[in-house]
Motif scaffolding. Structure first.
Motif, mmCIF file in Angstrom:
data_model
loop_
_atom_site.group_PDB
_atom_site.id
_atom_site.type_symbol
_atom_site.label_atom_id
_atom_site.label_comp_id
_atom_site.label_asym_id
_atom_site.label_seq_id
_atom_site.Cartn_x
_atom_site.Cartn_y
_atom_site.Cartn_z
ATOM 1 N N UNK A 61 0.830 -1.210 0.000
ATOM 2 C CA UNK A 61 0.000 0.000 0.000
ATOM 3 C C UNK A 61 0.863 1.258 0.000
ATOM 4 N N UNK A 62 1.970 1.236 0.726
ATOM 5 C CA UNK A 62 2.888 2.377 0.730
ATOM 6 C C UNK A 62 3.443 2.637 -0.661
ATOM 7 N N UNK A 63 3.686 1.557 -1.394
ATOM 8 C CA UNK A 63 4.252 1.710 -2.741
ATOM 9 C C UNK A 63 3.251 2.341 -3.704
ATOM 10 N N UNK A 64 1.960 2.185 -3.409
ATOM 11 C CA UNK A 64 0.924 2.764 -4.258
ATOM 12 C C UNK A 64 0.608 4.208 -3.868
ATOM 13 N N UNK A 65 0.679 4.487 -2.568
ATOM 14 C CA UNK A 65 0.357 5.820 -2.072
ATOM 15 C C UNK A 65 -1.146 6.067 -2.036
ATOM 16 N N UNK A 66 -1.578 6.923 -1.114
ATOM 17 C CA UNK A 66 -2.975 7.335 -1.055
ATOM 18 C C UNK A 66 -3.927 6.333 -0.449
ATOM 19 N N UNK A 67 -3.394 5.271 0.179
ATOM 20 C CA UNK A 67 -4.242 4.242 0.785
ATOM 21 C C UNK A 67 -4.046 4.234 2.299
ATOM 22 N N UNK A 68 -5.135 4.110 3.072
ATOM 23 C CA UNK A 68 -4.970 3.937 4.518
ATOM 24 C C UNK A 68 -4.286 2.608 4.800
ATOM 25 N N UNK A 69 -3.597 2.495 5.934
ATOM 26 C CA UNK A 69 -2.857 1.263 6.215
ATOM 27 C C UNK A 69 -3.760 0.064 6.449
ATOM 28 N N UNK A 70 -3.213 -1.100 6.193
ATOM 29 C CA UNK A 70 -3.854 -2.372 6.505
ATOM 30 C C UNK A 70 -3.896 -2.524 8.024
ATOM 31 N N UNK A 71 -5.024 -3.004 8.556
ATOM 32 C CA UNK A 71 -5.196 -3.103 10.003
ATOM 33 C C UNK A 71 -5.514 -4.536 10.432
ATOM 34 N N UNK A 72 -5.511 -4.768 11.723
ATOM 35 C CA UNK A 72 -5.878 -6.071 12.260
ATOM 36 C C UNK A 72 -7.312 -6.433 11.896
ATOM 37 N N UNK A 73 -8.205 -5.435 11.870
ATOM 38 C CA UNK A 73 -9.588 -5.705 11.510
ATOM 39 C C UNK A 73 -9.699 -6.172 10.063
#
Length: 244
Positions: free
Chosen positions: A42-54
């Motif tokens: 996701x960091x490599x794409x940019x503009x996305x909230x982080x992946x979470x435990x949920x």
């Protein structure tokens, strides 16, 4: 809970255990591996909230690896080519990301190792003494490596894992196919077998297969959600199911 909670597991002919989060705490290893892989992507794409435990519980938990990748990406509106299982982990495909996650998992397993839940082994010991057949049904292609690392590989004569599912063309959870295959390998009818799962998709698979009893183990998915997905009984630890 229903009156079925009073039913002793040793009145059934077989108990089919999921692995990660049920027999071993490798769900934690998987969670860390998924988090590292998805957040780097996701960091490599940019503009996305982080992946979470949920996100893990909602889209990934209990599913075959590539299905988990596909499900999570769809939740973010991301479409990637499917690729093939032979894709290298640096390729930006569903299969490539799944293989990337497996690399992370292997690193964590090798570094940290894994030990089986004491309560789960207590139940397995009890069932073996009672003459109840046991099997492992896991979406993971690493199931045998995890069982070996935990020192319990020889406790399970039947193991239907991600590799077996691929070889036999069995649909993954929440379809009941892998559990039904394990019951068949043990020569036991589904209504005489128990499914033990911690994932919503796995519980749903047990219910879809019309198994005699579906036990949910609450390792974070939530007791209410496990019951809503089809669990007859929900426990926090499998040691609770061993009669005193």
């Amino acid at each position: 809970m229903t009156d079925r909670t009073k039913t002793s597991l040793d009145t059934y002919e077989a108990v089919l255990f999921d692995l990660d989060g049920v027999l071993t705490p490798t769900a934690e290893v998987h969670m860390r591996a998924w988090e590292r892989m998805f957040n780097a992507y996701l960091d490599s794409r940019g503009g996305q909230p982080p992946y979470t435990e949920q996100d893990y519980f909602d889209y990934v938990d209990g599913k075959p690896r590539y299905d988990g990748v596909r499900s999570f990406l769809a939740s973010r509106g991301i479409e990637l080519p499917e690729g093939t299982p032979d894709d290298p982990p640096d390729v930006e495909t569903v299969s490539g990301l799944g293989n990337r996650k497996n690399v992370e998992f292997s690193r964590v397993l090798e570094t940290d190792g894994v030990q089986a839940f004491p309560g789960s082994i207590r139940l397995v010991d009890h069932l073996e003494k009672a003459g109840v057949k046991v099997a492992v049904v896991s979406s993971s292609r690493n199931a045998r490596a995890v069982l070996a690392a935990a020192g319990i590989l020889d406790r399970f004569p039947v193991i239907v894992d991600g590799n077996v599912a691929a070889e036999r063309h069995l649909a993954g959870k929440p379809a009941p196919d892998t559990f039904l295959a394990a019951a068949d390998d043990l020569e036991v009818l589904a209504d005489r077998a128990v499914v033990v799962e911690d994932a919503l998709s796995g519980v749903a698979a047990g219910r879809a297969g019309s198994f005699g009893l579906v036990v949910g183990v609450d390792r974070g998915a939530g007791a209410d959600r496990l019951r809503e997905s089809g669990a007859d009984v929900v426990v926090a630890d499998l040691g609770e199911l061993v009669a005193e």
